[in-house]
Design an enzyme around this catalytic site. Structure first.
Site, PDB file in Angstrom:
ATOM      1  N   LYS A  33     -68.855  44.150   7.508  1.00 27.23           N
ATOM      2  CA  LYS A  33     -68.000  44.049   6.324  1.00 27.23           C
ATOM      3  C   LYS A  33     -67.022  42.892   6.517  1.00 27.23           C
ATOM      4  CE  LYS A  33     -66.960  48.100   4.482  1.00 27.23           C
ATOM      5  NZ  LYS A  33     -66.487  49.501   4.276  1.00 27.23           N
ATOM      6  N   ASP A  43     -66.147  55.787  11.695  1.00 20.16           N
ATOM      7  CA  ASP A  43     -65.375  54.983  12.635  1.00 20.16           C
ATOM      8  C   ASP A  43     -65.696  53.518  12.376  1.00 20.16           C
ATOM      9  OD1 ASP A  43     -63.693  54.285  14.676  1.00 20.16           O
ATOM     10  OD2 ASP A  43     -65.099  54.779  16.284  1.00 20.16           O
TER      11      ASP A  43
END
Length: 576
Positions: A341, A376
């Site tokens: 990302k 996470d």
């Protein structure tokens, strides 16, 4: 040519500083991990969480301290590559026979990369071993208790509980022993085993979010099952709460949607080897991470991903499936379950959040109790990948949308900053692909996810299904954090009642709304669910649309109460 005495002395001192630096870090890591027992006995969940967070910060603190000492010792030769090449060789020799040598290597790499601001990999002054698994050299078993079952299984479990002593008593060790025996017999019979021959449990107790876990396995004549005993503290007494014997249950417990354990393991590699016998499909990087060795987890995740690129050189990275993000560009390698990302240079106009605020929210998730509902996230800097392993469409998007953090060096794509998460199936796509029963289950679990997050002081913010995902175990999780916030920072309100027709039919909001105002009655408008699925959600979790429910949870959190979200379902719990 032989080294000069002065150079040799510098190399020895630097090597000793690096070795001592890691040993000091490791000792402090153990000190914090050992607090888990005391926190458990006191019922101090808040303290347990603070220890986990403090332990996470410990690594960077230790590296910075070592760099300070190296600066004093090496002086103007601190950035001498020739000196560091020799330090690298001396360090490798010094750790050659250490069981957790990989942890030392990672510590060395972090130090050298931070000093030289390395982009990509520099094998001359860091350790690169993409073809070596860190657990290959583990040849001796992790410390454990072994119990031969020759008579009554209840007696065996009572012996187990006696061996794991606390400063507070067990509430009902006799009854707990019988309940454990009954459940284990039932589970073994279900897989065709009629007899239990032995039970083995790691000596180290695992602590997390107010619970303690005895981790091991139970053997029948032909096979074995995981055997994880969950303990809780109630009224200054210890009680057995659950028995996890199914791989899926244990996989979730040791998964990437929960916080890290406090477990004082003498060595980590042998524990990872043992856990792999329980969870053979669990990636090694996730096991290191959930044991609190997050930096090693990052190292192993990077190694595994690069190995995959080498194995599949013809495969290209592409934009991840799902709706295009307004804040992040997201890409993946189709054959490997990770997503990268990257912050876009400019966010969509409807997004008023700033870059540093997005980064802080991802950091918040990393530090927070994720209660099995948040992925996470690992932060990576200065990654380098072959240019030809990016699809042309993806590369065009990255170069046009993420120029601040992406550049091309010859045949290499350099990514200065990214967040990496486990890839899950976006819920909006999942709901279109599955049958009615599976869709109903997913929507119901989405509602439970919102409740679990609320009880951990998290409000997801953007409730569109595209921001949720479905894991391989079928659990719904949340993974888009740019609008996530603490529940206690929200102002939950009932919708004001219109007092005249003008207000009633107005296209504009006729009452004042602050940035942190939340109107649960309006949630159905933002969920983008089909009417039938929305009705399923209402039937299962109708209180989510009532501001009073949110205010009640908020009030309990603000009063200091730590709300419990068990990491297993009622199916695993033992009934007293």
């Amino acid at each position: 040519m032989a080294q000069s005495d002065s150079s040799g002395s510098l190399i020895r001192r630097a090597t000793d500083l690096l070795l001592t630096g890691f040993d000091d870090y490791n000792a402090s890591f153990s000190d914090l991990s050992r607090r888990g027992k005391r926190r458990f006995e006191a019922g101090d969940r808040v303290g347990m969480r603070s220890d986990v967070v403090a332990r996470m910060a410990l690594y960077d603190q230790s590296v910075d301290e070592v760099i300070g000492r190296l600066e004093e010792s090496l002086a103007n030769r601190l950035w001498s590559r020739s000196i560091w090449k020799e330090i690298h060789k001396a360090f490798a020799k010094a750790i050659d026979d250490r069981l957790d040598a990989e942890l030392y290597k990672t510590f060395f790499n972090t130090t050298s990369r931070r000093l030289f601001k390395t982009r990509g990999v520099d094998p001359a002054i860091e350790f690169v071993a993409l073809d070596i698994q860190p657990t290959d050299r583990i040849t001796h078993p992790v410390s454990r208790h072994t119990y031969a079952v020759g008579g009554d299984l209840g007696d065996t479990f009572r012996r187990v509980l006696r061996d794991y002593e606390f400063s507070i008593p067990y509430a009902d060790s006799a009854g707990d022993g019988e309940r454990l025996a009954e459940r284990l017999r039932s589970e073994l019979l279900a897989v065709g085993e009629s007899a239990i021959t032995s039970i083995e449990l790691l000596e180290t107790v695992f602590y997390r979010e107010g619970r303690a876990y005895l981790v091991g396995r139970a053997f029948g004549r032909e096979r074995y099952l995981p055997c994880v005993i969950a303990l809780v503290q109630e009224d200054s007494q210890v009680r057995v709460d659950a028995l996890l014997v199914r791989r899926l249950q244990v996989s979730i417990l040791f998964g990437y949607t929960f916080s890290y354990f406090l477990a004082d393991l003498p060595t980590v590699g042998d524990a990872v080897v043992f856990l792999r016998t329980l969870l053979p499909d669990k990636p090694i990087d996730e096991l290191y991470t959930v044991l609190g060795r997050a930096k090693q987890g990052k190292t192993e995740r990077y190694r595994a991903f690069v190995r995959q690129l080498l194995v599949r050189p013809e495969e290209t990275m592409v934009e991840a499936e799902g709706q295009r993000g307004m804040v992040m560009a997201v890409f993946t390698l189709p054959s490997y379950p990770l997503v990268f990302k990257l912050l876009r240079d400019r966010f969509a106009p409807v997004k008023t959040i700033r870059r540093h605020e997005v980064i802080e929210r991802y950091h918040l998730v990393h530090r927070h109790d994720r209660v099995g509902r948040l992925l996470d996230v690992q932060e990576f800097k200065d990654l380098r990948f072959p240019r030809d392993q990016f699809s042309s469409e993806l590369l065009d998007e990255l170069m046009s949308e993420c120029q601040r953090i992406v550049r091309i060096d010859d045949d290499t794509v350099v990514i200065r900053h990214s967040f990496v998460e486990r890839r899950v199936r976006p819920l909006d796509l999942y709901l279109k692909e599955v049958d009615e029963a599976a869709a109903h289950h997913a929507v119901t679990d989405m509602g439970q996810a919102l409740k679990d997050l609320a009880r951990s002081n998290i409000f997801a913010g953007d409730l569109l299904p595209k921001n949720f995902g479905v894991t391989r175990s079928g659990r719904v999780v949340f993974y888009d954090y740019d609008e996530l916030t603490l529940l206690t920072d929200c102002n939950f309100r009932h919708m004001p009642k219109a007092t005249n027709d003008f207000d009633l039919y107005s296209d504009e909001t006729w009452f004042h709304v602050d940035d942190n105002d939340v109107f649960p009655e309006e949630f159905p408008r933002f969920l983008a669910l089909k009417p039938a699925l929305l009705e399923v959600l209402r039937d299962a979790h109708g209180e989510l649309f009532d501001a009073d429910w949110w205010l009640q949870v908020q009030s309990r959190i603000r009063s200091g109460e730590s709300l419990d979200v068990p990491p297993y379902t009622d199916e695993a719990r033992l009934r007293g």
